[in-house]
Design an enzyme around this catalytic site. Structure first.
Site: not given
Ligand code: ADP
Length: 187
Positions: A43-45, A131-132
């Site tokens: 994901g964003v991480d 994913v959370y």
């Molecule tokens: P978590 O494990 O906290 O749920 P995720 O990364 O899976 O973290 O998702 C958190 C949010 O970030 C989701 O709404 C996802 O769509 C969003 N996301 C994923 N990639 C990006 C990005 N490059 N920029 C902004 N938001 C993003």
């Protein structure tokens, strides 16, 4: 109008909902929705680590992880942002496991860390809604409420702008609605 309402109305003007890619944000700091290991994930991480480069992971290794609801910061390396504030939102387990308070705590801890660093602008992703599995509407309400309360309670220190950066149009819509609802309640 009470002084508190006035402060909240002013704080509301410093919150922006935008649709976009958090890794391209030029805020002073961006928040990473990380996991407790702080050693990278999807994901964003994953996107933040890919953009920042391997030095980010090297610094994260020195932090010894981060408990859910807390936040720790690093440099931004190849990102436009000077700092990355890594926070850990809760995994959604049905709503009775303290998820709401933990999500609020992740937002609050990140905001506190931004103020401590001296950041004037900060950008958040929608923590825990990937994913959370946190339900999007409920997460958006907690996000906007927590940011608003925090901004309205700042005294000397200032955060000029907090951006809620939503990846999808749908997520941006949900956050805009939550912000509007909060604004309506302050009328
Ligand atoms: P978590 O494990 O906290 O749920 P995720 O990364 O899976 O973290 O998702 C958190 C949010 O970030 C989701 O709404 C996802 O769509 C969003 N996301 C994923 N990639 C990006 C990005 N490059 N920029 C902004 N938001 C993003």
């Amino acid at each position: 109008m009470t002084e508190t309402t006035d402060k909240m109305r002013k704080a509301l003007l410093r919150i922006r909902v935008v649709q976009g890619d958090l890794t391209q944000e030029d805020s002073d700091a961006i928040v990473n929705a990380a996991n407790e290991s702080l050693l990278g994930g999807g994901g964003v991480d994953g996107a933040i680590h890919r953009t920042a480069g391997p030095e980010l992971l090297a610094e994260c290794r020195t932090l010894n992880g981060c408990p859910t609801g807390a936040a720790k910061s690093t440099g931004g390396y190849r990102l436009k942002a000077k700092w990355v504030i890594h926070t850990v939102g809760p995994v959604w387990r049905g709503g009775s496991q303290g998820e709401e308070e933990l999500l609020a705590s992740a937002y609050r801890s990140s905001l506190q860390e931004a103020v401590r660093l001296g950041a004037r602008t900060l950008a958040f992703p929608a923590i825990s809604t990937g994913v959370y599995g946190y339900p999007k509407e409920a997460a958006a309400r907690t996000a906007v409420r927590t940011v608003l309360y925090f901004l309205s309670s700042l005294e000397g220190e200032t955060l000029d702008e907090v951006r809620l950066v939503c990846f999808s149009a749908d997520s941006a819509e949900v956050h805009k609605r939550a912000l509007d609802e909060l604004g309506d309640r302050l009328q």
